[in-house]
Scaffold this active site. Structure first.
Site, PDB file in Angstrom:
ATOM      1  N   HIS B 138      -5.143   4.707  13.188  1.00  0.00           N
ATOM      2  CA  HIS B 138      -6.358   3.896  13.088  1.00  0.00           C
ATOM      3  C   HIS B 138      -7.080   4.210  11.767  1.00  0.00           C
ATOM      4  O   HIS B 138      -7.475   3.314  11.030  1.00  0.00           O
ATOM      5  CB  HIS B 138      -7.263   4.196  14.293  1.00  0.00           C
ATOM      6  CG  HIS B 138      -8.641   3.618  14.206  1.00  0.00           C
ATOM      7  ND1 HIS B 138      -9.015   2.463  14.856  1.00  0.00           N
ATOM      8  CD2 HIS B 138      -9.756   4.048  13.558  1.00  0.00           C
ATOM      9  CE1 HIS B 138     -10.286   2.206  14.600  1.00  0.00           C
ATOM     10  NE2 HIS B 138     -10.773   3.149  13.815  1.00  0.00           N
ATOM     11  N   GLU B 139      -7.204   5.498  11.456  1.00  0.00           N
ATOM     12  CA  GLU B 139      -7.871   5.899  10.209  1.00  0.00           C
ATOM     13  C   GLU B 139      -7.061   5.442   8.987  1.00  0.00           C
ATOM     14  O   GLU B 139      -7.624   4.987   7.989  1.00  0.00           O
ATOM     15  CB  GLU B 139      -8.087   7.417  10.158  1.00  0.00           C
ATOM     16  CG  GLU B 139      -8.990   7.966  11.261  1.00  0.00           C
ATOM     17  CD  GLU B 139     -10.344   7.268  11.354  1.00  0.00           C
ATOM     18  OE1 GLU B 139     -10.822   6.747  10.343  1.00  0.00           O
ATOM     19  OE2 GLU B 139     -10.919   7.241  12.457  1.00  0.00           O
ATOM     20  N   HIS B 142      -7.761   1.928   8.220  1.00  0.00           N
ATOM     21  CA  HIS B 142      -8.999   1.790   7.446  1.00  0.00           C
ATOM     22  C   HIS B 142      -8.698   1.970   5.956  1.00  0.00           C
ATOM     23  O   HIS B 142      -9.208   1.243   5.119  1.00  0.00           O
ATOM     24  CB  HIS B 142     -10.037   2.842   7.862  1.00  0.00           C
ATOM     25  CG  HIS B 142     -10.836   2.466   9.064  1.00  0.00           C
ATOM     26  ND1 HIS B 142     -11.430   1.240   9.222  1.00  0.00           N
ATOM     27  CD2 HIS B 142     -11.166   3.173  10.181  1.00  0.00           C
ATOM     28  CE1 HIS B 142     -12.071   1.200  10.380  1.00  0.00           C
ATOM     29  NE2 HIS B 142     -11.928   2.367  10.988  1.00  0.00           N
TER      30      HIS B 142
END
Lengths: 190, 294
Positions: B138-139, B142
């Site tokens: 998820h990071e 980003h």
């Protein structure tokens, strides 16, 4: 990064590059030079690593790979095993003194994974060589190129040897030019 | 894996960006025509935001007390991220750890080449390998989507409006640039418009931020191939886990099986938050899981 890449970022689209098996076979010709000029000898082992998942479709693919392997290895006399490492990645590990057979089987597994729609989940293929210690040639499917990985003790890699190997084999093997993409692989099961 | 684009999400994101651009352009035009002395503030805030953007990684690491860890100190965390990067075709970011038992993670940096991904020790302790992978993916999404850059650029003019709201009377008190009498009426108009612009753009930026979260959740699902891992990680982190009975129901005394968390939700709270509610994220992930299976 092109305009398309900018647009994908702007919309937060996550796209993974698909696997590219085009240059996988390049190592079968380069192996002679490695033996003669670099004093690298194949250990007779190679592996392909892919991300394990918990899907029914994926389980079927895994079964199919096992069946294909047991069939094809009868022909070539290759030993194989399937292992999960501590990062939950799966490895199909092959053992054969005939280098050609290793490459053929690695190619077969990668094609099977790609045909089943797991093209994005293949991490790499790895060939193990021996010099003073282990020397790995890792094929990155996303880039369609090879890079050297020479682990020493405790999370340290021998960069100078890796760069020397790159310089000496570049003409015969498509080596990844961007060293940022020489991802270290620790905890390999062979 | 054949992933369909999430057209709905992309459409909402584009609409938000479009509205934001429209509000900003109108605001700049208004500032320009009202002959506001605030023009030099644009430059000042530009430099300020530029510095913030350029040093974002250091700034965030410093405020969060995060320390960069080497491969030698955290070999397994490094290797997990390395493999995800190889699959997503990203350069390996710098990796930092925050020493706190609160499970959380964040990413910062102005682009993939100078990104930092940080996790707390609590996150590593409480999640299993699959869940940790999902949070890291998820990071990394980003990072791949350049969310830090996009949100910084999106909030540039909003920040300008905010500063005008806060300080325009000081500048007005100094008589603006020429010290003309009619300026005071102008100042009030500028103040009201700036306030409006600030409120509207603030809401739009928050909406955009929530959409980016959904996109990163989706990215995590694409990279790991297992949306359910992120779902269980979110459940654990947000503390809904106690609601799922771990024990045999017979061992749980009567009422305990029916725990209810006091949920703070309501349309107003949702408008102001940077993240979508966990329930919404879980629902979206469930959809992705179904998309995968069938």
């Amino acid at each position: 990064m092109g305009l398309k890449g900018m647009f994908d970022s702007l919309l937060g689209r996550s796209k993974l590059p698909p696997s590219n098996t085009e240059r996988l076979f390049a190592i079968s010709t380069a192996v002679v030079t490695m033996e003669v000029n670099l004093n690298l000898h194949s250990s007779g082992q190679a592996g392909i690593c892919f991300k394990s998942m918990s899907l029914s479709q994926y389980e079927n693919t895994r079964k199919e790979i096992e069946e294909l392997l047991s069939y094809s290895t009868q022909e070539t006399g290759t030993n194989f095993r399937i292992e999960k490492d501590k990062y939950n990645f799966l490895w199909a590990i092959l053992d054969d003194n005939d280098f050609e057979d290793l490459v053929t089987n690695i190619h077969m597994i990668s094609q099977t994974l790609i045909e089943q729609g797991f093209s994005e989940q293949i991490l790499c293929a790895v060939y193990r060589f021996e010099s003073e210690g282990p020397v790995y040639w890792i094929y990155n499917f996303k880039q369609g190129s090879y890079y050297p990985f020479v682990p020493r003790s405790k999370q340290e890699r021998d960069n100078s040897m890796e760069l020397r190997l790159k310089a000496l084999i570049e003409n015969e093997l498509p080596v990844e030019k961007n060293v940022e993409k020489w991802y270290p692989l620790w905890g390999m099961p062979f | 894996m054949k992933w369909k684009h999430d057209r709905g999400l992309e459409g909402r994101m584009l609409l938000t960006l479009f509205l934001l651009a429209a509000v900003y352009l109108l605001f700049l035009a208004f500032l320009f025509y009202s002959g506001a002395p605030q023009m030099f503030m644009l430059l000042f805030i530009g430099v300020f935001m530029g510095a913030q953007y350029y040093y974002s990684d250091r700034l965030v690491l410093w405020t969060m007390h995060a320390t960069i860890v080497s491969e030698y100190e955290e070999p397994e965390l490094h290797q997990t991220i390395t493999r995800l990067c190889a699959i997503a075709d990203l350069p390996i970011p710098r990796i930092a750890v925050v020493n706190t038992s609160i499970p959380n993670a964040f990413a910062t940096g102005r682009g993939p080449k100078n990104a930092v991904v940080a996790v707390t020790t609590g996150l590593m302790d409480q999640l299993n390998q699959g869940e940790l992978e999902a949070v890291l993916a998820h990071e990394l999404s980003h990072v791949k989507n350049r969310d830090m850059a996009i949100l910084t650029i999106a909030s540039f003019i909003s920040t300008l409006a905010f500063y005008i709201v806060r300080y325009s009377f000081y500048f007005g008190g100094m008589g603006g640039m020429g010290g003309r009498r009619k300026e005071s009426g102008g100042i009030i108009a500028i103040w009201i418009v700036s306030l409006l612009v600030w409120v509207i753009s603030f809401l739009l930026i928050r909406a955009l931020s929530r959409y980016r979260e959904f996109a990163a959740d989706r990215g995590s699902a694409v990279i790991t191939g297992q949306p359910s891992n992120l779902a269980s990680a979110l459940t654990k982190i947000s503390g809904i886990m106690p609601r799922i009975p771990q024990d045999d129901l017979r061992s749980v005394e009567g009422m305990n099986a029916f725990f209810i968390i006091p949920a703070v939700s309501g349309s107003f709270m949702n408008l102001l938050s940077t993240h979508p509610s966990t329930e919404k994220r879980l629902a979206a992930l469930e959809k992705l899981q179904q998309e995968l299976e069938f």
